[in-house]
Design a protein around this motif. Structure first.
Motif, mmCIF file in Angstrom:
data_model
loop_
_atom_site.group_PDB
_atom_site.id
_atom_site.type_symbol
_atom_site.label_atom_id
_atom_site.label_comp_id
_atom_site.label_asym_id
_atom_site.label_seq_id
_atom_site.Cartn_x
_atom_site.Cartn_y
_atom_site.Cartn_z
ATOM 1 N N SER A 191 66.309 -21.806 29.749
ATOM 2 C CA SER A 191 66.371 -22.173 28.208
ATOM 3 C C SER A 191 65.334 -23.358 28.061
ATOM 4 O O SER A 191 65.064 -23.643 27.006
ATOM 5 N N ASN A 192 64.738 -24.034 29.034
ATOM 6 C CA ASN A 192 63.974 -25.117 28.748
ATOM 7 C C ASN A 192 62.620 -24.560 28.292
ATOM 8 O O ASN A 192 61.938 -23.708 29.068
ATOM 9 N N LYS A 193 62.132 -24.973 27.273
ATOM 10 C CA LYS A 193 60.843 -24.442 26.626
ATOM 11 C C LYS A 193 59.879 -24.670 27.620
ATOM 12 O O LYS A 193 58.666 -23.785 27.653
ATOM 13 N N SER A 194 59.606 -25.986 28.297
ATOM 14 C CA SER A 194 58.245 -26.229 29.027
ATOM 15 C C SER A 194 58.314 -25.075 30.490
ATOM 16 O O SER A 194 57.243 -24.615 30.716
ATOM 17 N N LYS A 196 59.859 -22.065 30.221
ATOM 18 C CA LYS A 196 59.473 -20.767 29.759
ATOM 19 C C LYS A 196 57.899 -20.651 29.319
ATOM 20 O O LYS A 196 57.311 -19.603 29.753
ATOM 21 N N LEU A 197 57.068 -21.888 29.151
ATOM 22 C CA LEU A 197 55.634 -21.663 28.768
ATOM 23 C C LEU A 197 55.272 -21.669 30.170
ATOM 24 O O LEU A 197 54.130 -20.819 30.268
ATOM 25 N N SER A 240 54.822 -17.156 22.748
ATOM 26 C CA SER A 240 54.229 -17.757 23.767
ATOM 27 C C SER A 240 53.902 -16.652 24.669
ATOM 28 O O SER A 240 52.867 -16.762 25.698
#
Length: 294
Positions: A191-194, A196-197, A240
């Protein structure tokens, strides 16, 4: 019988683990970090025992030498772009770059211990792939089954070509689709955007190493679209990932070719063998495969 004994033992172990339940608490620090780390080290040891040749006869093998020479003579950026004329091998070049830095770190020269550095990076790559498979399968199955798959990957029969793969970097591209499937699984879990990126960036590197990842990405996006059949919602969820892949594919189309390093034209008469016989049958009959007819 002595030749078959290791395989019968492995078969009994696989069947036992398939019937095993997860006996370890799923979220203790030991289970979360200790076991994967221990398996990674075990993987390194097993791979070294399988093929110690890179340390006994330290030579740089095939494209590993060509691509290192290209990077050291014309620059690593040039090597990233032009190592092959028909496609990219970004992760291969990246690991070779790391290998030269590792040799430089210990000897002050990028070539002095380059074969040993390549072997260490290669062992680490294959062990990491098996460990990531273990972590992923343990999430959806039992610990016993996940450990079994770990050893299946580490001990996968490679026949007389083993020395061209284990301890080398030139053949790692064939493992990239497996890694991408595992990463797509974790992309849905984090769930963390970092995080996932980071996963999306690694997936882009995978696509720039093996074109099969582009097809896997398309299937992933199609599966995401099927959640609500809204292109806008799907694009927002996968922005992304979809945007970099689209740009990469647009830049790639004029360059991509079908031959690679294999001479000759496509032979449709061997299509069934290529799709079915080699990947499915070979692991079970590899000692005799080369003696079979089409």
């Amino acid at each position: 019988p002595r030749t078959l004994f290791p395989y019968t033992t492995l078969f009994r172990s696989i069947m036992k683990n398939l019937l095993d339940h997860n006996k370890l608490p799923p979220y203790t620090n030991l289970n979360k970090y200790g076991i994967p780390l221990a398996l990674f080290i075990v993987g390194l040891i097993v791979l070294l025992l399988r093929n110690p040749d890179p340390f006994i006869n330290p030579i740089v093998y095939a494209e590993d030498g060509m691509w290192v020479a290209l990077g050291l003579s014309k620059g690593w950026l040039y090597a990233f772009i032009y190592a092959r004329t028909d496609y990219f091998v970004v992760i291969n070049i990246l690991l070779l770059l790391i290998s030269t830095k590792l040799s430089t770190l210990f000897t002050g020269n990028p070539l002095t211990q380059l074969p040993e550095a390549i072997a260490a990076i290669s062992f680490s790559f294959f062990s990491t792939t098996a460990t990531l498979s273990f972590i992923t399968l343990r999430r959806i199955s039992s610990t016993g089954f996940a450990i079994t798959v770990f050893f299946v990957i580490i001990m996968l029969p490679l026949g007389i070509t083993q020395n061209e793969i284990i301890g080398r970097i030139l053949q790692i591209g064939f493992y990239i689709p497996l890694i991408s499937v595992l990463l797509f699984f974790w992309r849905n879990k984090v769930s963390n955007k970092s995080s996932k990126l980071l996963i999306d960036f690694i997936l882009l590197l995978c696509a720039a190493t093996n074109p099969v990842v582009l097809a896997i990405c398309f299937l992933y996006l199609l599966q995401d679209l099927s959640r609500d059949w809204s292109f806008l919602a799907c694009f927002k969820r996968t922005f992304s990932l979809a945007l970099p892949f689209t740009i990469f594919l647009a830049c790639l189309l004029p360059r991509i070719g079908g031959k690679g390093g294999i001479p000759g034209e496509f032979n449709s008469h061997n299509l069934i063998e290529t799709i079915i016989a080699r990947p499915v049958i070979y692991p079970f009959i590899f000692p005799w495969y080369q003696h079979l007819s089409n």
